[in-house]
Design a protein around this motif. Structure first.
Motif, PDB file in Angstrom:
ATOM      1  N   GLY A  25      41.493  34.979  39.778  1.00 51.90           N
ATOM      2  CA  GLY A  25      40.370  34.044  39.689  1.00 51.90           C
ATOM      3  C   GLY A  25      40.795  32.600  39.796  1.00 51.90           C
ATOM      4  O   GLY A  25      40.503  31.778  38.909  1.00 51.90           O
ATOM      5  N   ARG A  53      36.764  35.842  39.544  1.00 49.54           N
ATOM      6  CA  ARG A  53      36.707  37.111  38.826  1.00 49.54           C
ATOM      7  C   ARG A  53      35.456  37.898  39.184  1.00 49.54           C
ATOM      8  O   ARG A  53      35.312  39.062  38.808  1.00 49.54           O
ATOM      9  CB  ARG A  53      36.769  36.854  37.317  1.00 49.54           C
ATOM     10  N   CYS A 106      43.577  38.293  34.676  1.00 48.05           N
ATOM     11  CA  CYS A 106      42.275  37.652  34.901  1.00 48.05           C
ATOM     12  C   CYS A 106      41.998  37.635  36.398  1.00 48.05           C
ATOM     13  O   CYS A 106      42.397  36.714  37.122  1.00 48.05           O
ATOM     14  CB  CYS A 106      42.258  36.243  34.310  1.00 48.05           C
ATOM     15  N   HIS A 107      41.361  38.690  36.861  1.00 50.80           N
ATOM     16  CA  HIS A 107      41.108  38.868  38.284  1.00 50.80           C
ATOM     17  C   HIS A 107      39.827  39.656  38.473  1.00 50.80           C
ATOM     18  O   HIS A 107      39.275  40.228  37.527  1.00 50.80           O
ATOM     19  CB  HIS A 107      42.284  39.588  38.949  1.00 50.80           C
ATOM     20  N   ASP A 108      39.364  39.706  39.686  1.00 48.05           N
ATOM     21  CA  ASP A 108      38.181  40.483  40.033  1.00 48.05           C
ATOM     22  C   ASP A 108      38.495  41.962  39.812  1.00 48.05           C
ATOM     23  O   ASP A 108      39.444  42.504  40.392  1.00 48.05           O
ATOM     24  CB  ASP A 108      37.818  40.216  41.498  1.00 48.05           C
TER      25      ASP A 108
END
Length: 758
Positions: A744, A370, A735-737
């Protein structure tokens, strides 16, 4: 893994040998035998990475020399055997088995059924795929896509094994259709590189070539496992080790390929059995603690005035803000977050400072977080502090996975078109390109889930399995109006059927691609921006197969009856496609001549010669803090990373051996330290549940895997690992960058407990 754990758990037995060696040769022999086409496969292997042969469909590590007599690695041989197999997934397979029955097969069994041989369309009444003619398949696809109320309701995914020629035609078709929805496998791996490096050094690619490795005097390796994911790199690392270059490995798991390697091309090493030591020092950083490690190194460099002041003054901006951030970062926090002693971090900094030419390599252990973009910024900062970008023997080397994932991006597979790209396409082909940003992979799945996208076309790949949150993804994709998959083999994504689902079988890279104007070759770009030709030599697995460029052209003609592009003209002779690439992307100047030279040519990478792009300078970029969002507060929370097994390439499962980690015949395991097991009242071999602590605002619910086996392993306390894609269920789509969109996968806060008795 402790030696006294031998045989306590079925399939778990420590491996004591080096990477490579006899075990690698034995593995190659077994896979060739299993695929039942030894003559065909060995013929292919003689042509892999050769001047008149084909580029390995495995990783993107560059070829050391195109005149090598037998240049391939264990996993490259598996990739070739998997494609050149004698097994066939004919219509008889689908007549015998319904899609519901095939869904019960393992991912390994699906691909092991062999090469797809004919176009197939899903029939809901019989729950089977049935044969369909090419013309009818193209017509159905064109009709379904044109029926959409808006072109932005279609998603066009691309796999990184797609050639430059196919990818270029694909993006032309999609943009003429009217959308920039280009979810791509790069979104799931090195997108943080593509976002962060342009901000830092003006270009989203590595700055080194293979020749630079022969000149460097220190190499730092962050977050990757060359012994499994790009084994040909081991030969380069071996050469560095033998000439005394310190290799510093920074990784939570001790990977055998970074410890010892026995080269099959050196008989004395094979006979000795122990191989060549690789990493001089191995720092087992906590999962997600890399920024803390990097800031500790930089803090020491600044405090000891070990900077290249002349380079910084002439070529960079932002040093003051970086120094302020480093000064405000305490050693106590650095040590706690990295999991390493201050003395260890300072020792690494001294090695770095004593070297004149340093290369930093990194893999998805740095990008699939993330905070992946922030990680890459700090890697660039470290190199810039001592002028280690833009001089021979030094630079940054993102180690890509898929063989042409970088090339696809270069020839236009991007959801963020620039005005310059739009103008070049308009000037060359005569149609206007939409400029609105399209969907990346996560955004595409969210749009499908929400009903905003109704069609999905996949040029290769296995998107549904590769993406995070499979429970949500599978359910969403079953609501599509159209799903099209261009593929060589069957995979699970093909079984997630839409109202209309079509499978289009394509030639593999190992096979002859013949048009009316003769045999054709395609091109690929490796991790170091080298572009070279790839030409297959095997008889196609089926007379009904078409090349990827021909399939794209067939869809385009059905989709765009008034197209401004002469698709038949382009696919009759791939030189014409390359002329188009050159016209749209001048970086490919004199493309057809240069690519015919042995070894091909390197694309211009400005940072390699200290050309920093539009801003005129490289930039130190501050990432406040130490990724404190890594762990959620609460007792018992661990951080999990997903990893690939040794018998795996991305979502392709060749078998069930993870030899170097001592795992055979299974994938239902969680690697965890002895102390973390004891802290939870658990023991090696216990069945456990793993529950994600990540919460999704979009799709609430418990995300867990249950009944897996705990395996005691040498990991930092608080860090655990399990296989990809089995661990994807623990990562919600949201839920990621935030900067790159990359899920992530490598830093998932989890809780672990014993599986309840049923």
């Amino acid at each position: 893994m402790a030696k006294d754990l031998k045989s306590k758990v079925p399939g778990i037995e420590p491996f004591e040998g080096p990477a490579g060696g006899w075990s690698a040769l034995g593995s190659v022999a077994r896979v060739l035998k299993d695929q039942m086409a030894v003559g065909r496969e060995t013929a292919a292997l003689r042509k892999v990475n050769q001047p008149a042969g084909f580029d390995c469909p495995g990783c993107a590590w560059p070829d050391p020399k195109h005149t090598s007599s037998f240049e391939f690695c264990e996993n490259g041989a598996k990739a070739v055997a998997w494609e050149a197999t004698g097994k066939r997934a004919t219509p008889a397979l689908f007549a015998k088995s319904t899609v519901s029955q095939l869904w019960q097969w393992t991912d390994h069994a699906l691909e092991d059924a062999g090469r797809l041989t004919e176009p197939m369309a899903y029939d809901a009444a019989s729950d089977r795929y049935l044969p369909i003619g090419w013309d009818e398949a193209f017509a159905r696809i064109g009709t379904a896509l044109r029926a959409l109320p808006d072109p932005d309701m279609a998603e066009f995914y691309t796999s990184g094994r797609t050639s430059n020629e196919a990818a270029f035609l694909y993006q032309l078709m999609v943009r003429e259709f009217g959308t920039n929805n280009f979810p791509d496998c790069s979104n799931l791996c090195h997108e943080a590189t593509s976002v962060a490096l342009p901000q830092s050094i003006g270009v989203g690619k590595g700055t080194v070539t293979l020749d630079d490795f022969a000149l460097c005097d220190a190499l730092f390796s962050f977050g990757h496992n060359p012994g499994t994911n790009h084994p040909r790199m081991l030969s380069t690392l071996r050469e560095l080790s033998l000439r005394g270059v310190p290799i510093i490995a920074v990784n939570p798991l001790r990977e055998r390929g970074l410890e010892r390697f026995a080269s099959p091309q050196h008989p004395t090493e094979m006979l000795g059995g122990q191989g060549t030591p690789i990493a001089q020092t191995y720092y087992q950083v906590k999962i997600g603690g890399d920024v803390a490690f990097l800031k500790g190194m930089m803090k020491w460099l600044v405090a000891n005035n070990a900077l290249d002041h002349a380079f910084i003054a002439e070529h960079t901006n932002g040093i003051e803000a970086l120094c302020q951030d480093l000064d405000a970062t305490s050693w106590d926090d650095i040590v706690a977050t990295s999991g390493l002693a201050r003395d260890d971090i300072e020792a690494a900094a001294r090695v770095y400072a004593s070297a004149e030419r340093v290369i930093v390599c990194y893999g998805m252990g740095m990008t699939q977080h993330r905070f992946g973009t922030r990680n890459v910024h700090q890697l660039a900062n470290l190199l810039l502090l001592r002028g280690n970008i833009g001089k021979p023997g030094a630079g940054i080397a993102p180690i890509r996975g898929h063989s042409n994932v970088q090339g696809d991006r270069t020839v236009g597979i991007t959801e963020k078109p620039t005005p310059a790209l739009a103008e070049a396409i308009r000037r060359t082909y005569g149609f206007d390109v939409p400029l609105a940003h399209g969907h990346d992979s996560v955004a595409a799945v969210r749009a499908i889930r929400d009903g905003r996208s109704r069609a999905l076309v996949c040029l290769g790949g296995n998107l549904a399995v590769a993406i995070s949150d499979p429970d949500i993804t599978f359910q969403a994709m079953r609501k599509l109006d159209l799903a099209v998959h261009i593929a060589t083999k069957l995979n699970r994504s093909h079984l997630i059927t839409a109202k209309e689902s079509i499978l289009l079988p394509c030639l593999g890279r190992t096979e002859v691609d013949l048009t009316a104007r003769g045999p054709q070759f395609v091109t690929v770009e490796d991790s170091m921006s080298m572009v070279h030709a790839s030409q297959g030599g095997l008889k196609p697995a089926s007379p009904w197969l078409k090349s990827e460029p021909a399939i794209v052209a067939g869809i385009a003609k059905a989709l765009l009856p008034g197209s401004r592009v002469d698709w038949d003209h382009l696919v009759a002779d791939y030189d014409r496609i390359r002329d188009g690439i050159e016209a749209v992307f001048p970086i490919f100047h004199d493309f057809n001549r240069r690519v015919r030279e042995p070894g091909g040519f390197r694309l211009y990478v400005g940072a390699s010669v200290r050309d920093w792009g539009e801003g005129g300078r490289a930039r130190f970029l501050v990432s406040p803090g130490l990724n404190e969002d890594l762990r959620l507060q609460g007792d018992g929370v661990l951080t999990l990373t997903t990893v690939r097994s040794h018998d795996q390439y991305n979502t392709t499962i060749y078998g069930y051996s993870d030899r170097y980690r001592g795992v055979e015949g299974r994938r239902d395991i969680v690697l965890i330290s002895a102390q973390d097991l004891r802290d939870r009242g658990l023991a090696h071999g216990d069945r456990i549940d793993v529950e994600s602590c990540l919460e999704s605002a979009e799709d609430p619910g418990v995300r867990a895997v249950r009944g897996f086996t705990a395996v005691e392993y040498d990991l930092p306390r608080g860090s655990v690992a399990m296989y990809f894609p089995e661990g994807n269920v623990l990562v919600p789509l949201d839920c990621h960058d935030a900067h790159s969109g990359t899920p992530g996968y490598k830093s998932v806060p989890v809780r672990i407990r014993a599986t309840a008795d049923v």
